[in-house]
Write an enzyme that holds these catalytic residues in place. Structure first.
Site, PDB file in Angstrom:
ATOM      1  N   SER A 184       7.173  22.650  19.375  1.00  0.00           N
ATOM      2  CA  SER A 184       7.530  22.119  18.045  1.00  0.00           C
ATOM      3  C   SER A 184       7.013  23.019  16.917  1.00  0.00           C
ATOM      4  CB  SER A 184       7.010  20.687  17.874  1.00  0.00           C
ATOM      5  OG  SER A 184       7.689  19.801  18.718  1.00  0.00           O
ATOM      6  N   PRO A 185       7.379  24.288  16.929  1.00  0.00           N
ATOM      7  CA  PRO A 185       6.854  25.210  15.921  1.00  0.00           C
ATOM      8  C   PRO A 185       7.319  24.953  14.497  1.00  0.00           C
ATOM      9  CG  PRO A 185       8.527  26.284  17.276  1.00  0.00           C
ATOM     10  CD  PRO A 185       8.246  24.967  17.916  1.00  0.00           C
ATOM     11  N   GLY A 198       3.274  16.690  11.888  1.00  0.00           N
ATOM     12  CA  GLY A 198       2.986  15.397  12.514  1.00  0.00           C
ATOM     13  C   GLY A 198       3.533  15.387  13.937  1.00  0.00           C
ATOM     14  N   VAL A 201      10.734  18.502   9.805  1.00  0.00           N
ATOM     15  CA  VAL A 201      10.577  19.957   9.722  1.00  0.00           C
ATOM     16  C   VAL A 201       9.896  20.289   8.392  1.00  0.00           C
ATOM     17  CG1 VAL A 201      11.941  22.090   9.553  1.00  0.00           C
ATOM     18  CG2 VAL A 201      12.615  20.296  11.155  1.00  0.00           C
ATOM     19  N   PHE A 202       8.908  21.177   8.405  1.00  0.00           N
ATOM     20  CA  PHE A 202       8.212  21.487   7.149  1.00  0.00           C
ATOM     21  C   PHE A 202       8.984  22.479   6.284  1.00  0.00           C
ATOM     22  CE2 PHE A 202       6.209  24.172  10.455  1.00  0.00           C
ATOM     23  CZ  PHE A 202       6.439  25.438   9.935  1.00  0.00           C
ATOM     24  N   TYR A 240      13.512  15.496  30.018  1.00  0.00           N
ATOM     25  CA  TYR A 240      14.362  15.731  28.847  1.00  0.00           C
ATOM     26  C   TYR A 240      15.763  15.152  29.094  1.00  0.00           C
ATOM     27  CZ  TYR A 240      10.709  18.918  27.165  1.00  0.00           C
ATOM     28  OH  TYR A 240       9.521  19.465  26.746  1.00  0.00           O
TER      29      TYR A 240
HETATM   30  N1  NAP Z   1       4.985  20.288  26.324  1.00  0.00           N
HETATM   31  C1  NAP Z   1       5.268  19.283  25.526  1.00  0.00           C
HETATM   32  O1  NAP Z   1       4.598  18.238  25.517  1.00  0.00           O
HETATM   33  C2  NAP Z   1       6.449  19.422  24.608  1.00  0.00           C
HETATM   34  C3  NAP Z   1       6.685  18.449  23.619  1.00  0.00           C
HETATM   35  C4  NAP Z   1       7.791  18.626  22.796  1.00  0.00           C
HETATM   36  C5  NAP Z   1       8.632  19.725  22.947  1.00  0.00           C
HETATM   37  N2  NAP Z   1       8.380  20.636  23.929  1.00  0.00           N
HETATM   38  C6  NAP Z   1       9.242  21.837  24.109  1.00  0.00           C
HETATM   39  O2  NAP Z   1       9.244  22.521  22.876  1.00  0.00           O
HETATM   40  C7  NAP Z   1      10.590  22.741  22.454  1.00  0.00           C
HETATM   41  C8  NAP Z   1      10.632  22.745  20.962  1.00  0.00           C
HETATM   42  O3  NAP Z   1      10.307  21.448  20.456  1.00  0.00           O
HETATM   43  P1  NAP Z   1      11.027  20.923  19.141  1.00  0.00           P
HETATM   44  O4  NAP Z   1      12.480  20.852  19.375  1.00  0.00           O
HETATM   45  O5  NAP Z   1      10.332  19.701  18.692  1.00  0.00           O
HETATM   46  O6  NAP Z   1      10.701  22.179  18.192  1.00  0.00           O
HETATM   47  P2  NAP Z   1      11.118  22.666  16.766  1.00  0.00           P
HETATM   48  O7  NAP Z   1      11.756  23.992  16.934  1.00  0.00           O
HETATM   49  O8  NAP Z   1       9.927  22.566  15.909  1.00  0.00           O
HETATM   50  O9  NAP Z   1      12.178  21.629  16.213  1.00  0.00           O
HETATM   51  C9  NAP Z   1      13.547  21.741  16.443  1.00  0.00           C
HETATM   52  C10 NAP Z   1      14.263  20.708  15.616  1.00  0.00           C
HETATM   53  O10 NAP Z   1      14.003  20.996  14.241  1.00  0.00           O
HETATM   54  C11 NAP Z   1      15.230  21.248  13.581  1.00  0.00           C
HETATM   55  N3  NAP Z   1      15.010  22.346  12.630  1.00  0.00           N
HETATM   56  C12 NAP Z   1      14.328  23.476  12.831  1.00  0.00           C
HETATM   57  N4  NAP Z   1      14.316  24.211  11.711  1.00  0.00           N
HETATM   58  C13 NAP Z   1      14.997  23.529  10.793  1.00  0.00           C
HETATM   59  C14 NAP Z   1      15.316  23.750   9.429  1.00  0.00           C
HETATM   60  N5  NAP Z   1      14.929  24.863   8.797  1.00  0.00           N
HETATM   61  N6  NAP Z   1      16.020  22.825   8.762  1.00  0.00           N
HETATM   62  C15 NAP Z   1      16.440  21.711   9.396  1.00  0.00           C
HETATM   63  N7  NAP Z   1      16.189  21.436  10.704  1.00  0.00           N
HETATM   64  C16 NAP Z   1      15.455  22.337  11.376  1.00  0.00           C
HETATM   65  C17 NAP Z   1      16.207  21.632  14.652  1.00  0.00           C
HETATM   66  O11 NAP Z   1      17.516  21.339  14.203  1.00  0.00           O
HETATM   67  P3  NAP Z   1      18.719  22.345  14.554  1.00  0.00           P
HETATM   68  O12 NAP Z   1      18.992  22.164  15.993  1.00  0.00           O
HETATM   69  O13 NAP Z   1      19.817  21.878  13.675  1.00  0.00           O
HETATM   70  O14 NAP Z   1      18.253  23.716  14.211  1.00  0.00           O
HETATM   71  C18 NAP Z   1      15.761  20.760  15.803  1.00  0.00           C
HETATM   72  O15 NAP Z   1      16.272  19.450  15.675  1.00  0.00           O
HETATM   73  C19 NAP Z   1      11.403  21.654  23.150  1.00  0.00           C
HETATM   74  O16 NAP Z   1      12.758  22.014  23.314  1.00  0.00           O
HETATM   75  C20 NAP Z   1      10.691  21.547  24.462  1.00  0.00           C
HETATM   76  O17 NAP Z   1      11.179  22.562  25.331  1.00  0.00           O
HETATM   77  C21 NAP Z   1       7.302  20.503  24.749  1.00  0.00           C
END
Ligand code: NAP
Length: 305
Positions: A215-216, A220, A225-226, A52
């Site tokens: 990525s909750p 895709g 974000v949905f 990261y």
């Molecule tokens: N094991 C693996 O292969 C893998 C792969 C990917 C990720 N991960 C882990 O999973 C964690 C989460 O992944 P992710 O960051 O993709 O998850 P996520 O929580 O689905 O997405 C976060 C992103 O979405 C934005 N967001 C969320 N809700 C929103 C809303 N209502 N309106 C506008 N923007 C919104 C956030 O912006 P804001 O910051 O502005 O809220 C942020 O940029 C990562 O930090 C990592 O630790 C693991």
């Protein structure tokens, strides 16, 4: 924040994990405030990976939390290794080197949990076992797990690895729920029946391995974000109605949907926004009804057979 045991271990963890993949989008002051807010919410489980920000995310986090022995005892640190430029690498040498790098960047002498990040088809389970033994004996890693692995890949590791695999971090959200959908459509001719993961959901339940949905909020592969997205009108309407009933935000409901599953998952949230972080943590107190859970699932475009 509600807590639970991680996998079969005795490690007590908050039901919502804080992902640090995007922490390098914050400046130092913002990162400090973000980490502090998470701790105030009881969200003291932080997910990292050596890749990261090319390692920068772990360093930024360590500075933001002002890492010292006292703080270290109050937080739970998970990181991952095994992804390299153009390849995956589960060799003993790479795992050991990676952990040393992670510990240095996080300014700590141990990790609570180490995950192998993505399956390496050239894996030699005996080598992984040797690496895990060294890491456990030296006290550098307390618990071990995997990410993005199917049941047979975990079984292969378990042939040699003696430590229990406590977690499997997998892509899962309301709009990305193939592991759930294939279970509804067993043996049918439609595409929904395609089993993309070897039955990982039921396997993890059977083995008491905690699924950590990553990525909750995304649909895709990082397409967006949905929530609040016009591509998902019915889903947003349904979530908003349920959110109104519980007097919480749509963010809370999206996490509550994952927490409602009896697999006892630990979603890894990626927000760097403090208000959204707090809304995610609130999901710990919301228990959706069976009907609400299914309504949300169907509103995402899923058709029950
Ligand atoms: N094991 C693996 O292969 C893998 C792969 C990917 C990720 N991960 C882990 O999973 C964690 C989460 O992944 P992710 O960051 O993709 O998850 P996520 O929580 O689905 O997405 C976060 C992103 O979405 C934005 N967001 C969320 N809700 C929103 C809303 N209502 N309106 C506008 N923007 C919104 C956030 O912006 P804001 O910051 O502005 O809220 C942020 O940029 C990562 O930090 C990592 O630790 C693991």
């Amino acid at each position: 924040m509600r807590t639970m045991k991680l996998g079969t271990s005795s490690l007590e963890v908050p039901v919502v994990a804080v992902g640090c993949m995007r922490i390098n989008s914050l400046n130092n002051t913002e990162a400090e405030r973000f980490v502090q807010s998470a701790l105030e919410e009881g969200a003291n489980f932080f997910d990292h990976a050596d890749i990261y920000g090319g390692g920068a995310c772990e360093e930024i986090f360590a500075d933001a939390v002002h890492m010292n022995d006292d703080i270290r005892e109050k937080i739970i640190l998970q990181s991952k290794c095994g992804i390299r430029q153009g390849m995956f690498d589960f060799s003993k040498e790479h795992i050991l080197e990676s952990v040393d790098g992670i510990l240095k960047r996080l300014k700590t002498d141990y990790l609570d949990v180490l995950l192998l990040h993505r399956p390496d088809t050239l894996v030699e389970p005996e080598e992984v076992a040797e690496a895990f033994d060294i890491l456990e004996t030296s006290g550098k890693v307390r618990h071990f797990g995997v990410s993005n692995q199917n049941p047979f890949q975990m079984e292969l590791l378990k042939k040699s690895v003696k430590q229990p695999l406590v977690a499997n971090q997998l892509q899962l959200s309301i709009t990305n729920s193939t592991m759930i959908t294939s279970g509804f459509n067993v043996n049918m001719e439609n595409d929904a029946a395609i089993n993309r993961d070897g039955g990982v959901l039921d396997y993890c339940r059977l083995q008491d391995i905690t699924i950590q949905p990553w990525s909750p909020f995304q649909y895709g592969f990082f397409e967006g974000v949905f929530l609040g997205n016009e591509k998902f009108p019915e889903l947003n309407q349904t979530i908003d109605t349920i959110a109104e009933k519980y007097e919480v935000s749509n963010t809370t409901i999206a996490i509550a949907w994952l927490l409602r599953h009896p697999a006892r998952m630990q979603p890894v949230i990626g927000t760097m926004n403090i208000d959204r972080l707090k809304d995610c943590c609130k999901a710990s107190d919301i228990y959706l009804t069976r009907q609400e859970w299914y309504e949300i699932y169907r509103a995402a475009g899923n058709v029950l057979p």
